[in-house]
Design an enzyme around this catalytic site. Structure first.
Site, mmCIF file in Angstrom:
data_model
loop_
_atom_site.group_PDB
_atom_site.id
_atom_site.type_symbol
_atom_site.label_atom_id
_atom_site.label_comp_id
_atom_site.label_asym_id
_atom_site.label_seq_id
_atom_site.Cartn_x
_atom_site.Cartn_y
_atom_site.Cartn_z
ATOM 1 N N HIS A 216 0.853 -1.192 0.000
ATOM 2 C CA HIS A 216 0.000 0.000 0.000
ATOM 3 C C HIS A 216 0.887 1.239 0.000
ATOM 4 C CE1 HIS A 216 -2.779 3.094 1.445
ATOM 5 N NE2 HIS A 216 -3.775 2.276 1.190
ATOM 6 N N CYS B 35 -3.954 2.452 -4.325
ATOM 7 C CA CYS B 35 -4.853 3.317 -3.553
ATOM 8 C C CYS B 35 -4.922 4.670 -4.242
ATOM 9 C CB CYS B 35 -4.366 3.460 -2.117
ATOM 10 S SG CYS B 35 -5.410 4.559 -1.133
ATOM 11 N N HIS C 103 -7.810 0.296 -3.663
ATOM 12 C CA HIS C 103 -8.595 1.150 -2.774
ATOM 13 C C HIS C 103 -9.101 2.299 -3.629
ATOM 14 C CE1 HIS C 103 -6.519 0.035 1.314
ATOM 15 N NE2 HIS C 103 -7.098 -0.990 0.726
ATOM 16 N N ASP D 187 -13.111 3.475 0.490
ATOM 17 C CA ASP D 187 -12.269 3.748 1.655
ATOM 18 C C ASP D 187 -12.487 5.189 2.099
ATOM 19 O OD1 ASP D 187 -10.406 3.142 3.560
ATOM 20 O OD2 ASP D 187 -8.670 3.237 2.233
ATOM 21 N N HIS D 188 -12.349 5.423 3.405
ATOM 22 C CA HIS D 188 -12.395 6.761 3.984
ATOM 23 C C HIS D 188 -13.650 7.514 3.572
ATOM 24 C CE1 HIS D 188 -7.718 6.948 4.609
ATOM 25 N NE2 HIS D 188 -8.257 5.804 5.003
ATOM 26 N N TYR E 201 -14.641 5.391 8.344
ATOM 27 C CA TYR E 201 -15.123 4.044 8.036
ATOM 28 C C TYR E 201 -16.581 3.864 8.432
ATOM 29 C CZ TYR E 201 -10.351 2.821 6.969
ATOM 30 O OH TYR E 201 -9.119 2.796 6.390
#
Length: 394
Positions: free
Chosen positions: A233, A271, A298, A351-352, A369
């Site tokens: 990542h 990501c 991601h 994500d996020h 999350y």
């Protein structure tokens, strides 16, 4: 792409029923109770897998096996910890879990100054304020030689910002930055943070790269032997914090990683939020260049600001063209399918996400999350994928 969801285990306030209701079929999880670098017991892995499969889902990706600090610093202890890491890879493969996401960020994981930045929509997002961070680093933490890491203009901006921050605001920034790091079990006071940073005083980008290369040369042959796919990542954010080196931030970093051990088992977690913080990262070009080695994605968006700050944007807004990103990833899936690969689908997850609706004010909601915010993001991403499939663009 395989639609997945991050799940923190039986204590996660987002249940596996919620995951199914979101329409995801894959789960991204880990044994989050084991952070000390020791090997994950096969029995514990199998139990987690049993719980996930009993809910009618697949444990598609492990995120993450923590990389012990001794490996990042290159200390003598690293031999023992990399041995345990190899044991965990073997145990996961024995349990039938082949895709393993990890990171190589020193001291801090994903970092934000604000975990509840109020948006014009009245929802809340994660935000990194570059000037708040500099003010904290320089004048609150008072990191040794911190001035050398900032331009004269940024030093002035940080000093001016500090004068506007109340004690309450400084305490909140400190809690977000060091006192309760949201992505790990690590918590520091100021002295503890300074001590952790001191471990890296003699380690710059070249040294950290060398330690990452050593780690890859240790683990990738094991992954090859057992049929696992390692996928690193990127740094979040993808630039230096506290003077620490970052070595998974750019296309050049990704190229170095993949060339260090040139193996299909050595891959990337792509990501879009992390790489997307840097305007000099052309995400679509990176996907096209590294596509065969992207094992996990991601999909999130950020809005970059002129002073180096950024916040988590709507999935279809922000500084990244998410539709072009998804199109590039789905074209790679089409290529893999034409090759006859059984593993042609790339697992992805939102994500996020934003904190929205009745998730606002709830306790035990990990910032970024929330259930509803990620549901919204997954629905948006699913819509793009369906459009790509419908019009045959991939």
């Amino acid at each position: 792409m395989e639609q997945c969801w991050r799940w923190y285990g039986p204590d996660d306030p987002v249940t596996l029923d919620h995951v199914k209701q979101a329409g995801a079929t894959g789960v991204v999880s880990a044994l989050h109770n084991i952070y000390d670098g020791s090997a994950w017991p096969l029995a514990d892995i199998l139990e987690r897998k049993r719980v996930i499969e009993a809910a009618g889902l697949n444990w598609s990706v492990v995120e993450s096996i923590p990389v012990h600090n001794s490996i990042k610093t290159g200390s003598a202890e690293r031999e023992r910890y990399v041995g345990w890491y190899k044991d965990t890879i073997r145990a996961l493969a024995k349990a039938g879990i082949a895709t393993i996401c990890y990171n190589f960020m020193p001291v801090v994981d994903w970092t934000r100054t604000d975990l509840a930045y109020r948006l014009p929509t009245t929802g809340y997002a994660l935000r990194f304020d570059a000037i708040d961070f500099a003010a904290y680093d320089l004048f609150v933490l008072k990191r040794r030689n911190a001035e050398a890491d900032y331009s004269p203009a940024r030093l002035k901006e940080a000093e001016a910002r500090l004068k506007t921050l109340s004690d309450e605001r400084i305490d909140k920034i400190e809690r977000n930055l060091i006192a309760g790091l949201p992505a790990t079990e690590r918590k520091y006071d100021r002295d503890g943070m300074r001590a952790a940073l001191a471990d890296y005083e003699a380690i710059g980008p070249a040294e950290l790269r060398a330690n990452l290369a050593w780690f890859l040369k240790q683990i990738i042959p094991v992954a090859e032997d057992v049929g696992a796919r390692m996928c690193i990542h990127p740094d979040d954010p993808p630039f230096s914090l506290y003077g620490l080196p970052r070595v998974v931030s750019t296309a050049d970093d990704a190229r170095f990683i993949l060339e260090t051990v040139d193996s299909p088992a050595n891959g990337l977690t792509f990501c879009t939020g992390s790489y997307g913080v840097r305007a000099d990262n052309d995400l679509v070009a990176m996907i096209r260049k590294f596509a065969p080695r992207i094992h996990f994605a991601h999909l999130r968006n950020v809005t970059r600001e002129e002073d180096g700050s950024f916040f988590e944007a709507e999935h279809l807004e922000g500084s990244t063209d998410m539709a072009e990103v998804i199109l590039a990833l789905m074209k790679e899936e089409t290529r893999r399918r034409a090759e006859g690969r059984a593993d042609w689908r790339i697992p992805m997850r939102p994500d996020h996400g934003h904190l929205l609706a009745d998730d606002i004010g709830k306790t035990r909601i990990n910032p970024g999350y929330s259930l509803i915010g990620r549901l919204k993001g997954l629905a948006e991403l699913r819509g793009i994928m369906r459009a790509v499939e419908r019009f045959g663009l991939a």
